[in-house]
Write a protein that holds these residues in place. Sequence first.
Motif, short mmCIF file in Angstrom:
data_model
loop_
_atom_site.label_atom_id
_atom_site.label_comp_id
_atom_site.label_asym_id
_atom_site.label_seq_id
_atom_site.Cartn_x
_atom_site.Cartn_y
_atom_site.Cartn_z
N ILE A 1 39.32 -7.74 83.20
CA ILE A 1 38.64 -9.04 83.02
C ILE A 1 37.17 -8.83 82.65
O ILE A 1 36.64 -9.48 81.75
N ILE A 2 36.53 -7.87 83.33
CA ILE A 2 35.12 -7.59 83.03
C ILE A 2 34.97 -7.04 81.61
O ILE A 2 34.09 -7.46 80.86
N SER A 3 35.84 -6.10 81.22
CA SER A 3 35.73 -5.54 79.87
C SER A 3 36.06 -6.59 78.81
O SER A 3 35.47 -6.60 77.73
N LEU A 4 36.98 -7.51 79.12
CA LEU A 4 37.26 -8.61 78.18
C LEU A 4 36.03 -9.51 78.04
O LEU A 4 35.67 -9.93 76.93
N GLY A 5 35.34 -9.77 79.14
CA GLY A 5 34.12 -10.58 79.09
C GLY A 5 33.07 -9.92 78.22
O GLY A 5 32.43 -10.57 77.39
N TRP A 6 32.87 -8.60 78.41
CA TRP A 6 31.90 -7.89 77.59
C TRP A 6 32.30 -7.87 76.13
O TRP A 6 31.46 -7.97 75.24
N LEU A 7 33.60 -7.74 75.86
CA LEU A 7 34.08 -7.76 74.48
C LEU A 7 33.79 -9.12 73.84
O LEU A 7 33.34 -9.19 72.69
N ALA B 1 45.25 -0.53 83.96
CA ALA B 1 45.57 -1.59 84.91
C ALA B 1 47.08 -1.83 84.96
O ALA B 1 47.65 -2.07 86.02
N ALA B 2 47.75 -1.78 83.81
CA ALA B 2 49.19 -2.00 83.77
C ALA B 2 49.93 -0.85 84.45
O ALA B 2 50.93 -1.07 85.15
N ASN B 3 49.45 0.37 84.28
CA ASN B 3 50.10 1.52 84.90
C ASN B 3 49.93 1.51 86.41
O ASN B 3 50.86 1.83 87.15
N GLU B 4 48.75 1.19 86.87
CA GLU B 4 48.47 1.21 88.31
C GLU B 4 48.92 -0.07 88.99
O GLU B 4 49.16 -0.07 90.19
N ASN B 5 48.93 -1.17 88.25
CA ASN B 5 49.25 -2.50 88.80
C ASN B 5 48.42 -2.74 90.05
O ASN B 5 48.93 -3.09 91.11
N LEU C 1 36.57 -2.67 71.85
CA LEU C 1 38.01 -2.93 71.81
C LEU C 1 38.78 -1.78 72.44
O LEU C 1 39.73 -2.01 73.20
N VAL C 2 38.38 -0.53 72.18
CA VAL C 2 39.04 0.63 72.78
C VAL C 2 38.86 0.60 74.30
O VAL C 2 39.81 0.86 75.05
N VAL C 3 37.66 0.28 74.76
CA VAL C 3 37.41 0.19 76.21
C VAL C 3 38.33 -0.85 76.83
O VAL C 3 38.94 -0.62 77.88
#
Length: 145
Positions: free
Chosen positions: A33-39, A20-24, A10-12
Amino acid sequence: MGGVGMAIMLVVFLVAVVFAANENDVVGWLVVIISLGWLLVFSFVVFTVRSAARKASARIDEFNRTAGGGMAGRGPAAPSAAMRDEKLDHSFKIVQVQARVIRDHLGKDQGMVDRALETIEITSHNARSMMKNNDDGPVEGTVVE
């Protein structure tokens, strides 16, 4: 372990979203998306394992409540007595096999005969210990079958 792993995942995910929001940036959102998939995969695995563990625990409890399944009505010592009888039966089978080895190799291969006699001695000691509930520990040596 599941709780700690879930917290890390969850922290990752949250760190990936913040960056991602800061850099846009497209790459940042791909990492999200990849970290959400792993989560999601990790969550599925954790909850599946927990569910299976609960079901297994329930089955074990049910088995213990019925005093060893088909041994109900024989009292609490029945499962350990049945296990002891099975181990003793196995010990007698080992002795029978080693007696055959001695017959087949007597006068031909003294080393095989010696190992078979040693195996019979170890097996007999262990079987007697099971019968007496003696806890001297097993005799050590090479078992030949």
